[in-house]
Write an enzyme that holds these catalytic residues in place. Sequence first.
Site, mmCIF file in Angstrom:
data_model
loop_
_atom_site.group_PDB
_atom_site.id
_atom_site.type_symbol
_atom_site.label_atom_id
_atom_site.label_comp_id
_atom_site.label_asym_id
_atom_site.label_seq_id
_atom_site.Cartn_x
_atom_site.Cartn_y
_atom_site.Cartn_z
ATOM 1 N N ASP A 96 40.371 47.114 4.294
ATOM 2 C CA ASP A 96 40.545 45.468 4.928
ATOM 3 C C ASP A 96 41.640 44.846 3.251
ATOM 4 O O ASP A 96 40.154 44.639 2.616
ATOM 5 C CB ASP A 96 38.672 44.989 5.377
ATOM 6 C CG ASP A 96 39.138 44.135 6.246
ATOM 7 O OD1 ASP A 96 40.389 42.817 5.791
ATOM 8 O OD2 ASP A 96 38.346 43.997 6.746
ATOM 9 N N ASP A 196 44.261 41.518 6.264
ATOM 10 C CA ASP A 196 43.420 39.782 6.356
ATOM 11 C C ASP A 196 44.487 38.461 6.551
ATOM 12 O O ASP A 196 45.676 37.994 5.642
ATOM 13 C CB ASP A 196 42.664 39.272 6.020
ATOM 14 C CG ASP A 196 41.421 38.123 6.320
ATOM 15 O OD1 ASP A 196 41.113 37.900 7.070
ATOM 16 O OD2 ASP A 196 40.940 36.950 5.347
ATOM 17 N N GLU A 248 46.393 40.410 10.682
ATOM 18 C CA GLU A 248 45.136 39.967 11.691
ATOM 19 C C GLU A 248 46.039 38.062 11.138
ATOM 20 O O GLU A 248 46.185 37.839 10.443
ATOM 21 C CB GLU A 248 44.147 39.637 10.431
ATOM 22 C CG GLU A 248 43.115 38.849 11.487
ATOM 23 C CD GLU A 248 42.207 38.263 10.310
ATOM 24 O OE1 GLU A 248 40.905 37.233 11.179
ATOM 25 O OE2 GLU A 248 42.151 38.145 9.294
ATOM 26 N N HIS A 322 33.636 41.533 13.299
ATOM 27 C CA HIS A 322 32.618 40.864 12.206
ATOM 28 C C HIS A 322 32.896 39.178 12.347
ATOM 29 O O HIS A 322 31.756 38.692 11.980
ATOM 30 C CB HIS A 322 32.824 41.456 11.420
ATOM 31 C CG HIS A 322 34.243 40.820 10.857
ATOM 32 N ND1 HIS A 322 35.180 41.664 10.453
ATOM 33 C CD2 HIS A 322 34.407 40.113 9.864
ATOM 34 C CE1 HIS A 322 36.261 41.196 10.140
ATOM 35 N NE2 HIS A 322 35.663 39.794 8.969
ATOM 36 N N ASP A 323 33.863 38.626 12.938
ATOM 37 C CA ASP A 323 33.773 37.416 13.079
ATOM 38 C C ASP A 323 33.661 36.629 14.165
ATOM 39 O O ASP A 323 33.992 35.532 14.480
ATOM 40 C CB ASP A 323 36.031 36.823 13.095
ATOM 41 C CG ASP A 323 35.726 37.215 11.246
ATOM 42 O OD1 ASP A 323 34.481 36.579 10.527
ATOM 43 O OD2 ASP A 323 37.128 37.250 10.937
#
Length: 556
Positions: A96, A196, A248, A322-323
């Site tokens: 990531d 990200d 993302e 995870h968000d």
Amino acid sequence: MQNFRKSCVYQIYPKSFQDTNGDGIGDLKGIVDRLDYLKRLGVDYLWLTPFFISPQNDNGYDIQDYYRIAPVFGTMDDLERLVSEAKERGMALMLDMVFNHTSTSHEWFQRALKGEKEFQDYYFFRDGEAGNPPTNWQSKFGGSTWEYVEELGKYYLHLFDRTQADLNWDNPAVREEVKKVIRFWKEKGIKGFRFDVINLVSKPEQWENDEEGDGRRFYTDGPRIHQYLREMVEDTGLDSEDIITVGEMSSTTMDHCIRYTAPEEKQLKMCFNFHHLKVDYKGGDKWSLMPYDFEELKDLFHTWQTGMAQGNGWNAVFWCNHDQPRAVSRFGDDGTYRKESAKMLAAVIHGMRGTPYIYQGEEIGMTNGDFTDISQYRDVESLNYFEILKEQGQKEEEIYRILGERSRDNGRTPMQWGPEERAGFTTGTPWIRVNSNSDRINVKESLSDPDSIFSYYQKLIELRKEYDVISEGTYEPVFLKDKWLFAYKRSYRGERLLVLANFSGQFREAELDEKMDSWNLLLSNDENTKTDGKKVCLGPYGAVMLHQQGPESSSH
């Protein structure tokens, strides 16, 4: 490695996956210890959220050093062992990368604070007076996007937390630093990269107030974003067949996502968008609750599936990360029909056109956390909004209800390996509390149950590899007018797939325009599924995958 269209990616949040040294925080050795479990599931890539040196103000998305592993997670030797052992089992790692911003603890930013012009140009420093920021933009985590540095008489931009300063990609030196990081990890054997909020890195040429919103329309999918992505990919070899990349994309559009992922554009292999995860935001506000809008959910999935296919783009398809809160608590029933609804949600995603992603614990039906006090929360966004909502006059009881549904910590509770205390995650005190249902929802229980959610995911992963219609087929929405039925057809060289999913706790009947005689049942989540002539009857949260082998399709 597998063709990424036939692959499945498993996301690991290392901090909450498996702790091996009793400090209450998951580590890289813990992932090594669980590789056989992941191999058994059948996934191809393991996406690890950031484990680099970081002050952890945003759980590692505030990176202080892109080249060094935070000691709490382990060493470079641990990572190299993980890469090697995963490879032995036919899996590869996806890292990531957070290139929109660095931590304000990063050496570059610290040198900028010392007045070094070269490093101030790595970020967006603007002259100003305290109390009069360059624009009125609002941070994603609340408050202004600008932080004043009195010693310099300047503001710096941070779209997220004030300890996450935005990098200036218009500076060629910054883009070269980004490429160096990618090359370094590629040489370590990393075969995947997740970028990200990558569509925010190209900022506007003019800084102006946003009188209509929070400023995002000025920097989302910015003016040079495609140019910068193409340059990064071409200069680092990320377009090679053995590398998988995903971006993302925050608040993006389909036109941009087609450009980001169409092979001829030579940018990314696929991208995430989050529109379908905002269908329960009242008035578009994450912190205002309402029941999710099923019609909007259907429409968004169908629109993106058909539109991306027409433009030759490629989706990353998912419910959880995870968000996000846990999907089974959000779109299913995490009580009476937990198993059925978890399987139903899985079938919807894994039958789609795109590469499916599983978030740790999703494959055993983990639910939202059961926090009762603000002291139990760890997420910076949740802690900020607890105060913001109080200032807005909300009662604490209502704020806890909102956090219970919306907090990112819902997806960050420790992985539930077994029924014992602390769920087999750690021998110490976990960094965030273990969900109290871990005594009955856990891996040990799942692996002993032939009808488990885990075994259902195994089958879905296998089907994508076996049937070309799933990885390559067209996408056609069906039963659009049915209030609680989500359904679509896939077609490829005479082969057809039909996915029917019941999003309600009631029995539902679907009447097809043809008899079921020539369709084979590939997978059902429920013994209540019945086919009769042209009709399919689904139980509460029932889902079915039907397959038809046409004369043109190859046999399997």
